[in-house]
Design a protein around this motif. Structure first.
Motif, short mmCIF file in Angstrom:
data_model
loop_
_atom_site.label_atom_id
_atom_site.label_comp_id
_atom_site.label_asym_id
_atom_site.label_seq_id
_atom_site.Cartn_x
_atom_site.Cartn_y
_atom_site.Cartn_z
N GLY A 175 0.80 -1.22 0.00
CA GLY A 175 0.00 0.00 0.00
C GLY A 175 0.83 1.26 0.00
O GLY A 175 0.33 2.34 -0.34
N ASN A 176 2.10 1.16 0.38
CA ASN A 176 2.98 2.33 0.44
C ASN A 176 3.62 2.68 -0.91
O ASN A 176 4.28 3.71 -1.03
CB ASN A 176 4.10 2.11 1.46
CG ASN A 176 3.63 2.43 2.87
OD1 ASN A 176 2.56 3.00 3.05
ND2 ASN A 176 4.40 2.04 3.85
N GLU A 177 3.46 1.81 -1.90
CA GLU A 177 4.07 2.08 -3.20
C GLU A 177 3.30 3.15 -3.96
O GLU A 177 2.13 3.43 -3.68
CB GLU A 177 4.14 0.79 -4.02
CG GLU A 177 5.05 -0.26 -3.43
CD GLU A 177 6.46 0.24 -3.17
OE1 GLU A 177 7.00 0.95 -4.03
OE2 GLU A 177 7.01 -0.07 -2.10
N LEU A 227 0.80 0.28 -13.16
CA LEU A 227 1.55 -0.55 -14.10
C LEU A 227 1.42 -2.04 -13.75
O LEU A 227 1.27 -2.89 -14.63
CB LEU A 227 3.01 -0.15 -14.12
CG LEU A 227 3.32 1.24 -14.69
CD1 LEU A 227 4.80 1.57 -14.53
CD2 LEU A 227 2.92 1.32 -16.15
N ASN A 228 1.46 -2.33 -12.45
CA ASN A 228 1.33 -3.72 -12.02
C ASN A 228 -0.05 -4.28 -12.35
O ASN A 228 -0.20 -5.46 -12.69
CB ASN A 228 1.59 -3.83 -10.53
CG ASN A 228 1.55 -5.26 -10.03
OD1 ASN A 228 2.33 -6.11 -10.42
ND2 ASN A 228 0.58 -5.54 -9.16
N LYS A 229 -1.05 -3.43 -12.27
CA LYS A 229 -2.42 -3.86 -12.57
C LYS A 229 -2.63 -4.04 -14.07
O LYS A 229 -3.31 -4.98 -14.51
CB LYS A 229 -3.41 -2.82 -12.02
CG LYS A 229 -4.86 -3.22 -12.18
CD LYS A 229 -5.79 -2.20 -11.53
CE LYS A 229 -7.25 -2.61 -11.68
NZ LYS A 229 -8.16 -1.62 -11.04
N ILE A 256 9.61 -6.09 -10.55
CA ILE A 256 9.50 -5.79 -9.12
C ILE A 256 10.29 -6.80 -8.30
O ILE A 256 11.02 -6.42 -7.37
CB ILE A 256 8.01 -5.79 -8.68
CG1 ILE A 256 7.30 -4.56 -9.23
CG2 ILE A 256 7.90 -5.84 -7.16
CD1 ILE A 256 5.82 -4.52 -8.92
N MET A 257 10.17 -8.06 -8.64
CA MET A 257 10.87 -9.10 -7.88
C MET A 257 12.39 -8.95 -8.01
O MET A 257 13.13 -9.12 -7.04
CB MET A 257 10.44 -10.49 -8.35
CG MET A 257 8.97 -10.81 -8.11
SD MET A 257 8.48 -10.72 -6.38
CE MET A 257 9.45 -12.06 -5.69
N LYS A 258 12.88 -8.61 -9.21
CA LYS A 258 14.32 -8.47 -9.43
C LYS A 258 14.91 -7.31 -8.63
O LYS A 258 16.06 -7.39 -8.18
CB LYS A 258 14.62 -8.26 -10.93
CG LYS A 258 14.50 -9.49 -11.78
CD LYS A 258 15.19 -9.29 -13.13
CE LYS A 258 14.70 -8.09 -13.89
NZ LYS A 258 15.41 -7.92 -15.19
N VAL A 290 6.41 -5.86 -2.31
CA VAL A 290 5.37 -6.87 -2.16
C VAL A 290 5.56 -7.57 -0.82
O VAL A 290 6.58 -7.38 -0.16
CB VAL A 290 5.40 -7.90 -3.32
CG1 VAL A 290 5.05 -7.25 -4.64
CG2 VAL A 290 6.76 -8.58 -3.41
N TYR A 291 4.59 -8.37 -0.43
CA TYR A 291 4.62 -9.01 0.87
C TYR A 291 5.30 -10.38 0.81
O TYR A 291 5.41 -10.99 -0.25
CB TYR A 291 3.20 -9.17 1.42
CG TYR A 291 2.46 -7.86 1.53
CD1 TYR A 291 2.66 -7.01 2.60
CD2 TYR A 291 1.56 -7.47 0.53
CE1 TYR A 291 1.98 -5.80 2.70
CE2 TYR A 291 0.88 -6.26 0.62
CZ TYR A 291 1.10 -5.43 1.71
OH TYR A 291 0.44 -4.23 1.79
N THR A 292 5.75 -10.84 1.95
CA THR A 292 6.39 -12.16 2.01
C THR A 292 5.35 -13.27 2.10
O THR A 292 4.18 -13.03 2.40
CB THR A 292 7.31 -12.25 3.24
OG1 THR A 292 6.55 -12.01 4.42
CG2 THR A 292 8.45 -11.26 3.14
N SER A 293 5.79 -14.48 1.87
CA SER A 293 4.90 -15.64 1.95
C SER A 293 4.85 -16.20 3.37
O SER A 293 4.02 -17.06 3.66
CB SER A 293 5.37 -16.73 0.98
OG SER A 293 6.72 -17.08 1.25
N VAL A 294 5.72 -15.74 4.25
CA VAL A 294 5.73 -16.21 5.64
C VAL A 294 5.31 -15.09 6.58
O VAL A 294 5.47 -13.91 6.26
CB VAL A 294 7.13 -16.72 6.06
CG1 VAL A 294 7.55 -17.89 5.19
CG2 VAL A 294 8.16 -15.61 6.00
N THR A 295 4.78 -15.44 7.73
CA THR A 295 4.34 -14.44 8.69
C THR A 295 5.46 -14.05 9.64
O THR A 295 6.46 -14.76 9.78
CB THR A 295 3.16 -14.97 9.52
OG1 THR A 295 3.60 -16.06 10.33
CG2 THR A 295 2.02 -15.43 8.61
N VAL A 296 5.26 -12.92 10.30
CA VAL A 296 6.23 -12.45 11.29
C VAL A 296 6.39 -13.45 12.42
O VAL A 296 7.50 -13.75 12.86
CB VAL A 296 5.81 -11.07 11.83
CG1 VAL A 296 6.68 -10.66 13.02
CG2 VAL A 296 5.89 -10.02 10.73
#
Length: 287
Positions: free
Chosen positions: A22-24, A31-33, A43-45, A86-92
């Motif tokens: 949300g901060n981007e 563009l991502n949409k 973005i990933m790179k 983007v968000y991670t796949s694991v939780t804090v």
């Protein structure tokens, strides 16, 4: 004493299918949409700063972990994740338990967790995060009244809330004892200017340095949209690896201690490359 750190510790497990933070900027979201198949790989790179897991980083000698914490928009749960575009796949919580397991098998070690950003966290979610930290680490947390002299006899964990104002991070609220960090120290824009840039930043930003506290220097490079567009086949990893010889020279010139020109924690990207950890730890021979 010098500690080695990893910048954006958790980017090794960014979720390719997650929403953009949300901060981007609105442009990145648009563009991502519109072109997800093209934009998402880019973005990933440029978001990935580490390839080793948190346990592998600890095993490699990292003792300062840079956690950027977030809550996903429109997520009704209390789950918290890490974020870098983007968000991670694991939780804090999963990672905090992983750090605890490592500490239990290495009882003589000190680990510093710097938690910040807090993208999308309400007061309730902040309280939930603090409760999780206390529940998981319990007696391993550094007491509030510990002196820096006693610090090295204890396992130390801290949480700092930052308010970013004009490119400088000011401490807004504390959960545990204080640590200095200046955001400006990591905003390096060109690898060929690293040593000059850091020297200028230290001279300008260390006026608030308080004796007895740590100063964190992040030697990670920061790209902008223009740089990415000019280097369509590049990546943050390629840019970092090209700069390592220059960064290595700068590291070897540093001194630990409380003086104005000293740093105590050096955090980098892709910490498994080019003897970064060894170079930082070897600085302790100057004490």
């Amino acid at each position: 004493l010098y500690f080695t750190g990893s910048h954006d510790t958790m980017t090794y497990c960014l979720d390719k299918s997650s929403a953009v933070s949300g901060n981007e900027s609105k442009l990145v979201k648009f563009l991502n949409k519109c072109m997800p198949c093209i934009v998402r790989p880019i973005i990933m790179k440029w978001s990935t700063t580490q390839v080793l897991t948190v346990t592998e980083q600890l095993e490699a000698g990292i003792r300062y972990l840079d956690f950027r914490i977030a809550h996903k928009a429109n997520d009704p749960s209390m789950n918290l994740y890490f974020v870098h575009m983007v968000y991670t796949s694991v939780t804090v919580q999963d990672i905090l338990w992983e750090v605890l397991r490592w500490l239990e098998t290495h009882p003589q070690e000190v680990v510093i967790l710097a938690c910040r950003n807090f993208d999308g966290l309400t007061r309730r979610l902040h309280s939930h995060l603090v409760a999780c930290i206390k529940e998981i680490f319990q007696c391993k947390l550094c007491p509030r009244n510990v002196s820096m002299r006693s610090f090295f006899l204890l396992l130390f964990l801290r949480v700092i809330y930052y308010c970013e104002i004009q490119g400088v991070a000011w401490r807004k609220e504390e959960v545990l004892p204080a640590m200095q960090k200046q955001v400006g120290s990591w905003a390096v824009v060109a690898f060929w200017a690293v040593s000059v840039f850091l020297k200028r930043i230290f001279n300008e930003s260390l006026s608030d340095f308080v004796s007895g506290k740590f100063f964190v220097a992040g030697i990670n490079l920061t790209e902008n949209l223009r740089y990415i567009l000019v280097h369509p086949f590049g990546s943050l990893k390629k840019m970092t690896l090209q700069s390592l010889p220059c960064l290595k020279i700068w590291i070897k010139q540093q001194y630990p201690g409380p003086k104005k020109e000293c740093v105590n924690i050096i955090a980098g990207d892709f910490i498994g490359n080019n003897d970064f950890v060894k170079d930082v730890i070897d600085l302790n021979t100057k004490i």
